[in-house]
Design a protein around this motif. Structure first.
Motif, PDB file in Angstrom:
ATOM      1  N   LEU A   1      -0.192 -11.249 -17.359  1.00  0.00           N
ATOM      2  CA  LEU A   1      -0.850  -9.877 -17.110  1.00  0.00           C
ATOM      3  C   LEU A   1      -1.041  -9.340 -16.017  1.00  0.00           C
ATOM      4  CD1 LEU A   1      -3.281  -9.800 -20.062  1.00  0.00           C
ATOM      5  CD2 LEU A   1      -0.934  -8.995 -20.073  1.00  0.00           C
ATOM      6  N   THR A   2      -1.349 -10.088 -14.920  1.00  0.00           N
ATOM      7  CA  THR A   2      -1.597  -9.654 -13.606  1.00  0.00           C
ATOM      8  C   THR A   2      -0.393  -9.897 -12.624  1.00  0.00           C
ATOM      9  OG1 THR A   2      -2.460 -11.867 -13.150  1.00  0.00           O
ATOM     10  CG2 THR A   2      -4.199  -9.975 -13.509  1.00  0.00           C
ATOM     11  N   ARG A   3       0.621 -10.584 -13.022  1.00  0.00           N
ATOM     12  CA  ARG A   3       1.997 -10.808 -12.241  1.00  0.00           C
ATOM     13  C   ARG A   3       2.644  -9.515 -11.979  1.00  0.00           C
ATOM     14  NH1 ARG A   3       4.782 -14.155 -15.131  1.00  0.00           N
ATOM     15  NH2 ARG A   3       3.847 -16.099 -14.456  1.00  0.00           N
ATOM     16  N   PRO A   4       2.806  -8.744 -13.269  1.00  0.00           N
ATOM     17  CA  PRO A   4       3.447  -7.194 -12.891  1.00  0.00           C
ATOM     18  C   PRO A   4       2.811  -6.598 -11.770  1.00  0.00           C
ATOM     19  CG  PRO A   4       3.376  -7.826 -15.309  1.00  0.00           C
ATOM     20  CD  PRO A   4       2.740  -8.957 -14.456  1.00  0.00           C
ATOM     21  N   VAL A   5       1.192  -6.612 -12.008  1.00  0.00           N
ATOM     22  CA  VAL A   5       0.436  -5.697 -10.818  1.00  0.00           C
ATOM     23  C   VAL A   5       0.743  -6.128  -9.479  1.00  0.00           C
ATOM     24  CG1 VAL A   5      -1.863  -5.039 -10.077  1.00  0.00           C
ATOM     25  CG2 VAL A   5      -1.336  -5.388 -12.522  1.00  0.00           C
TER      26      VAL A   5
ATOM     27  N   LEU B   1       5.565  -4.879  -3.482  1.00  0.00           N
ATOM     28  CA  LEU B   1       6.876  -4.310  -3.320  1.00  0.00           C
ATOM     29  C   LEU B   1       6.738  -2.925  -3.776  1.00  0.00           C
ATOM     30  CD1 LEU B   1       8.770  -7.327  -4.452  1.00  0.00           C
ATOM     31  CD2 LEU B   1       9.273  -6.278  -2.150  1.00  0.00           C
ATOM     32  N   PRO B   2       7.489  -2.152  -3.234  1.00  0.00           N
ATOM     33  CA  PRO B   2       7.477  -0.671  -3.722  1.00  0.00           C
ATOM     34  C   PRO B   2       8.668  -0.504  -4.836  1.00  0.00           C
ATOM     35  CG  PRO B   2       9.037  -0.918  -1.587  1.00  0.00           C
ATOM     36  CD  PRO B   2       8.297  -2.294  -2.072  1.00  0.00           C
ATOM     37  N   VAL B   3       8.141  -0.867  -6.027  1.00  0.00           N
ATOM     38  CA  VAL B   3       9.191  -1.232  -7.222  1.00  0.00           C
ATOM     39  C   VAL B   3       8.946   0.139  -7.980  1.00  0.00           C
ATOM     40  CG1 VAL B   3       9.137  -2.393  -9.429  1.00  0.00           C
ATOM     41  CG2 VAL B   3       8.089  -3.259  -7.386  1.00  0.00           C
ATOM     42  N   ALA B   4      10.031   0.847  -7.911  1.00  0.00           N
ATOM     43  CA  ALA B   4      10.548   1.881  -8.644  1.00  0.00           C
ATOM     44  C   ALA B   4      10.904   1.667 -10.076  1.00  0.00           C
ATOM     45  CB  ALA B   4      11.509   2.873  -7.914  1.00  0.00           C
ATOM     46  N   ALA B   5      11.498   0.871 -10.369  1.00  0.00           N
ATOM     47  CA  ALA B   5      11.998   0.316 -11.823  1.00  0.00           C
ATOM     48  C   ALA B   5      11.900  -1.110 -11.802  1.00  0.00           C
ATOM     49  CB  ALA B   5      13.421   0.802 -11.949  1.00  0.00           C
ATOM     50  N   SER B   6      11.484  -1.636 -13.098  1.00  0.00           N
ATOM     51  CA  SER B   6      11.578  -3.050 -13.143  1.00  0.00           C
ATOM     52  C   SER B   6      12.325  -3.411 -14.310  1.00  0.00           C
ATOM     53  CB  SER B   6      10.142  -3.480 -13.546  1.00  0.00           C
ATOM     54  OG  SER B   6      10.044  -4.890 -13.688  1.00  0.00           O
ATOM     55  N   VAL B   7      13.476  -4.197 -14.088  1.00  0.00           N
ATOM     56  CA  VAL B   7      14.206  -4.726 -15.454  1.00  0.00           C
ATOM     57  C   VAL B   7      13.703  -5.877 -15.940  1.00  0.00           C
ATOM     58  CG1 VAL B   7      16.326  -5.602 -16.069  1.00  0.00           C
ATOM     59  CG2 VAL B   7      16.455  -3.866 -14.128  1.00  0.00           C
ATOM     60  N   LEU B   8      13.385  -5.722 -17.352  1.00  0.00           N
ATOM     61  CA  LEU B   8      12.644  -6.692 -18.127  1.00  0.00           C
ATOM     62  C   LEU B   8      13.051  -6.955 -19.416  1.00  0.00           C
ATOM     63  CD1 LEU B   8       9.072  -4.728 -17.770  1.00  0.00           C
ATOM     64  CD2 LEU B   8      10.035  -6.826 -16.506  1.00  0.00           C
ATOM     65  N   GLY B   9      12.932  -8.158 -20.117  1.00  0.00           N
ATOM     66  CA  GLY B   9      13.343  -8.512 -21.315  1.00  0.00           C
ATOM     67  C   GLY B   9      12.412  -8.109 -22.282  1.00  0.00           C
ATOM     68  N   PRO B  10      12.728  -8.205 -23.521  1.00  0.00           N
ATOM     69  CA  PRO B  10      11.903  -7.636 -24.445  1.00  0.00           C
ATOM     70  C   PRO B  10      10.710  -8.072 -24.705  1.00  0.00           C
ATOM     71  CG  PRO B  10      13.619  -9.017 -25.623  1.00  0.00           C
ATOM     72  CD  PRO B  10      14.025  -8.874 -24.290  1.00  0.00           C
ATOM     73  N   SER B  11      10.448  -9.529 -24.557  1.00  0.00           N
ATOM     74  CA  SER B  11       9.040  -9.956 -24.424  1.00  0.00           C
ATOM     75  C   SER B  11       8.194  -9.515 -23.303  1.00  0.00           C
ATOM     76  CB  SER B  11       8.886 -11.493 -24.473  1.00  0.00           C
ATOM     77  OG  SER B  11       9.555 -11.879 -25.731  1.00  0.00           O
TER      78      SER B  11
ATOM     79  N   LEU C   1       0.183  -2.914 -18.113  1.00  0.00           N
ATOM     80  CA  LEU C   1       0.156  -1.577 -17.417  1.00  0.00           C
ATOM     81  C   LEU C   1      -1.105  -0.974 -17.329  1.00  0.00           C
ATOM     82  CD1 LEU C   1       3.229  -0.098 -18.879  1.00  0.00           C
ATOM     83  CD2 LEU C   1       2.811  -0.946 -16.550  1.00  0.00           C
ATOM     84  N   THR C   2      -2.076  -1.218 -18.370  1.00  0.00           N
ATOM     85  CA  THR C   2      -3.609  -0.653 -18.251  1.00  0.00           C
ATOM     86  C   THR C   2      -4.106  -1.143 -17.168  1.00  0.00           C
ATOM     87  OG1 THR C   2      -4.359  -2.406 -19.835  1.00  0.00           O
ATOM     88  CG2 THR C   2      -3.464  -0.328 -20.657  1.00  0.00           C
TER      89      THR C   2
ATOM     90  N   PRO D   1       0.797   1.433  -8.047  1.00  0.00           N
ATOM     91  CA  PRO D   1       1.791   2.140  -8.769  1.00  0.00           C
ATOM     92  C   PRO D   1       2.599   1.701 -10.039  1.00  0.00           C
ATOM     93  CG  PRO D   1       2.733   1.807  -6.569  1.00  0.00           C
ATOM     94  CD  PRO D   1       1.744   1.086  -6.879  1.00  0.00           C
ATOM     95  N   LEU D   2       2.765   2.619 -11.094  1.00  0.00           N
ATOM     96  CA  LEU D   2       3.385   1.938 -12.064  1.00  0.00           C
ATOM     97  C   LEU D   2       4.828   2.090 -11.879  1.00  0.00           C
ATOM     98  CD1 LEU D   2       0.494   2.493 -13.325  1.00  0.00           C
ATOM     99  CD2 LEU D   2       1.785   3.291 -15.613  1.00  0.00           C
ATOM    100  N   PRO D   3       5.521   0.943 -12.277  1.00  0.00           N
ATOM    101  CA  PRO D   3       7.163   1.101 -12.274  1.00  0.00           C
ATOM    102  C   PRO D   3       7.650   1.655 -13.479  1.00  0.00           C
ATOM    103  CG  PRO D   3       6.506  -0.997 -12.583  1.00  0.00           C
ATOM    104  CD  PRO D   3       5.271  -0.372 -12.814  1.00  0.00           C
ATOM    105  N   VAL D   4       8.786   2.182 -13.327  1.00  0.00           N
ATOM    106  CA  VAL D   4       9.429   2.693 -14.807  1.00  0.00           C
ATOM    107  C   VAL D   4      10.348   1.216 -15.409  1.00  0.00           C
ATOM    108  CG1 VAL D   4      11.514   3.893 -15.775  1.00  0.00           C
ATOM    109  CG2 VAL D   4       9.927   4.940 -14.079  1.00  0.00           C
TER     110      VAL D   4
END
Length: 527
Positions: free
Chosen positions: A312-316, A322-332, A341-342, A350-353
Motif C-alpha cells: 500500500l505504501t510502495r505506490p506512494v 519520481l515525478p510520476v505522471a502515469a503508472s502502468v499497472l496490472g489488474p491486481s 490512493l487514499t 501527487p496521484l499518478p494517472v
C-alpha cells in the motif's frame, strides 16, 4: 506493418478482480482519474511545474546515450516519468512483465509527442522477499506446462531477493529450455539468458540486465529501491507515517469499509495492528510490531534499520521519489490502488494517472490451425475446457449395427424356404448369414476406431492449444517468460508485442507472432 490480429473481450480474461473490472468500465468511485492520455498529460504538466524531489542520475540503470539523456532529464526536472514495475522473476518473470515495460515506453513516447517530455521508468522490486514466487518459471511441454522452481525457494525466506545469489541449479533449468526451439537464433537467445542468470549472480542484477537486453531499442530506465537514494526516501516516509499513523489507520479502515459497502472485497484486508511498512534488520525484511513502533522509528532515523514499503505504501514512495505522471499497472495492482490512493494526500504525494497494462494472447500458425480444427473462435481462446476423454458417439457405426441386425433377422426368416427348395443350401445360407454379420460387425468396429483416432487427434490439438495459450487455466502471458516466445518465433515477436503496447484495459489483443516473425529481418540479441 503491424501483424494481423483480433481481440477478445476483457471480461473473458480469467481471474480479473471485480475492483479492476469496475475501473475498466469507468464505474469505480475509488479511482478518480480516467486511464487516458489526456489525463496523464494534464497530471504531468502539474507535476512538472511543482518542483518536487528528484533522484540523481546515478539512481538509474540504463543503456545508451539516449538512456543517459533520459536520466539527466528526470534528474534535472525537465521530464516526467511513466512508471511500470514488477517482481524480479526468473528470466524476467512472466511475459506480461516485459509488456508493462513496453506499455510505459509507448505512453512516454506519446506524451513527449504531445509536448510533455516523458521518460519510461521500470521499478524493479528488489526489496520483495517472496522468493517462492520469484524463483520459479515454466515452459510448454509435450503433455502440458512444465514448471521449475530453484532450490531454497519457499515461503520461509525473509531476505530481499534482489541481493540473493542465484543457485547453481539454474543451469539445469536453462538446459531444459535448450531442448526446445532449434536454430541459431534460438541458441543465441538461450546463451544470453544463461549468461545473465549464471549461478552466483544476484536475482536483481540478472533481472535488470535481462530487461535492458529485451528493451535495448528504447531508452528505458530501471530503478532499484535497495539503492541508497530510494532507501533514504523510504526511511523518511516511514518517519512521516509514524507521526501520522492514526490518520493512516483511520483512512485505511474507512476505505476498506467503503469498498465492502459496494459489494467488493478490499484487495488488502484491513488490520488495525499492521503498520504499512517493513523494516530491514540484519538483512531480514519484517513487519514492525505495534509495541516496538516508537523504538523502530528512532532506529530508522539513526540509520540502524532500513525500510521497505509494503503493497500500500510502495505506490506512494514511487510518487515521492519520481515525478510520476502515469503508472502502468496490472489488474491486481489497480485493485489495491483503490486503498493505496487514499494515502497519497497524507504523505503529500501527487496521484499518478493509472493505466492498465496491455493484455495479450500470442499465437502462431500451429495454434491457429488447432483452434480452427476444434471450432474454437478467437473470443473463446481463453475459455478453459476439460481435456477429459469422452466416449465417442459414432452414429454411422450404430446404423451399420442396426442394418446387421435387420439383415440377420431377414436371413433367418429365409431358412425354411431355402431348405424346402434344396436342403443342401441350408448350410450355405447359415454360412452367408454368419459372414455377413461378421463383416458388418467388423465394419462398425473399424468405423468406431476411426472415430477414436479422430478423437485422439482432437484431444492432442486441444492439449497443445491449452498448453500454449492457457497453461493450467492461466493465460500464457502470466506463466511463461519471454524466452519461451523468443525461442519459438525469434526476435520478431518483440516487435509484434511492441506494436500492440498501450492497448490495455479495453480488450485482450491477439498477436499472430509468426506473421510478425516472417515480416521482420532476423536480429541477434546475443549481446
Amino acid at each position: 506493418m503491424p501483424p494481423p490480429m483480433t481481440s477478445i473481450p476483457l471480461e473473458r480474461y480469467p481471474g480479473l478482480p471485480p475492483l479492476f473490472l469496475d475501473f475498466a468500465r469507468g464505474a469505480s468511485r475509488f479511482h478518480p482519474d480516467p486511464p487516458t492520455l489526456d489525463a496523464a498529460l494534464e497530471r504531468g504538466k502539474a507535476i512538472l511545474s511543482g518542483g518536487r524531489r528528484r533522484l540523481p542520475v546515478t539512481a538509474f540503470r540504463f543503456r545508451s546515450t539516449a538512456g543517459r539523456r533520459a536520466a539527466e532529464d528526470l534528474a534535472g526536472g525537465r521530464a516526467v516519468a511513466v512508471l511500470a514495475g514488477h517482481q524480479i522473476g526468473l528470466f524476467t518473470g512472466p511475459l506480461y512483465t516485459l509488456v508493462k515495460a513496453f506499455d510505459a515506453i509507448l505512453l512516454a513516447r506519446e506524451l513527449t509527442q504531445r509536448g510533455l517530455p516523458a521518460v519510461p521508468v521500470f521499478w524493479a522490486l528488489t526489496d520483495d522477499h517472496d522468493l517462492e514466487e520469484i524463483a520459479k518459471t515454466a515452459k510448454p511441454g509435450p503433455d502440458g506446462p512444465q514448471s521449475f522452481v530453484l532450490e531454497g525457494a519457499d515461503r520461509s525466506n525473509r531476505r530481499p531477493v534482489g541481493s540473493l545469489p542465484i543457485p547453481g541449479a539454474v543451469s539445469r533449468i536453462v538446459e531444459a529450455f535448450r531442448k526446445d526451439g532449434p536454430g541459431e537464433e534460438a541458441a543465441e537467445i538461450l546463451d544470453l539468458a544463461a549468461r545473465r542468470y549464471a549461478a552466483g549472480t544476484t536475482y536483481g542484477e540478472a533481472f535488470i540486465e535481462s530487461l535492458l537486453d529485451l528493451t535495448e531499442d528504447d531508452p528505458l530506465l530501471v530503478v532499484d529501491p535497495l539503492e541508497e537514494p530510494i532507501a533514504q526516501a523510504a526511511r523518511e516516509l516511514f518517519s512521516i507515517g509514524l507521526e501520522r499513523r492514526a490518520e493512516i489507520g483511520q483512512t485505511l479502515r474507512q476505505t476498506a469499509l467503503a469498498i465492502e459497502q459496494t459489494g467488493r472485497k478490499p484487495a488488502v484486508p484491513f488490520r488495525e495492528e499492521v503498520f504499512p511498512f517493513f523494516v530491514l534488520e540484519d538483512g531480514i525484511r519484517r513487519r514492525v510490531e505495534a509495541a516496538e513502533l516508537e523504538e523502530a522509528g528512532s532506529r530508522v532515523s539513526q540509520g540502524e534499520l532500513g525500510v521497505s514499503a509494503d503493497v500500500l505504501t510502495r505506490p506512494v514512495l514511487k510518487s515521492v521519489v519520481l515525478p510520476v505522471a502515469a503508472s502502468v499497472l496490472g489488474p491486481s495492482e489497480i485493485a489495491y490502488h483503490a486503498q493505496s490512493l487514499t494515502l497519497f494526500p497524507i504523505f503529500d504525494a501527487p496521484l499518478p494517472v493509472l493505466v492498465p497494462r496491455t493484455f495479450l494472447v500470442v499465437r502462431g500458425a500451429a495454434e491457429r490451425r488447432a483452434a480452427q480444427a476444434l471450432g474454437v473462435a478467437d473470443e473463446d481462446l481463453l475459455a478453459p475446457r476439460a481435456a477429459a476423454r469422452e466416449a465417442a458417439v459414432v452414429p454411422q457405426a450404430d446404423r451399420v449395427c442396426e442394418i446387421a441386425q435387420r439383415l440377420d433377422a431377414e436371413m433367418a426368416t429365409l431358412a425354411p424356404e431355402v431348405e424346402a427348395l434344396d436342403p443342401t443350401l441350408a448350410g450355405a445360407l447359415e454360412t452367408a448369414r454368419r459372414k455377413a454379420a461378421y463383416q458388418l460387425e467388423q465394419l462398425g468396429e473399424r468405423m468406431r476406431k476411426a472415430a477414436e483416432r479422430k478423437d485422439e487427434v482432437a484431444l492432442a490439438r486441444r492439449r497443445r492449444l491449452e498448453t500454449m495459450l492457457l497453461p493450467g487455466g492461466e493465460p500464457a502471458e502470466r506463466v511463461y517468460p519471454p524466452i519461451v516466445f523468443l525461442r519459438i518465433w525469434g526476435g520478431g515477436v518483440l516487435d509484434a508485442i511492441r506494436s500492440v503496447a498501450g492497448s490495455g484495459g479495453r480488450e485482450v489483443r491477439i498477436v499472430d507472432a509468426d506473421a510478425a516473425a516472417d515480416a521482420q529481418p532476423k536480429r541477434s540479441r546475443a549481446g
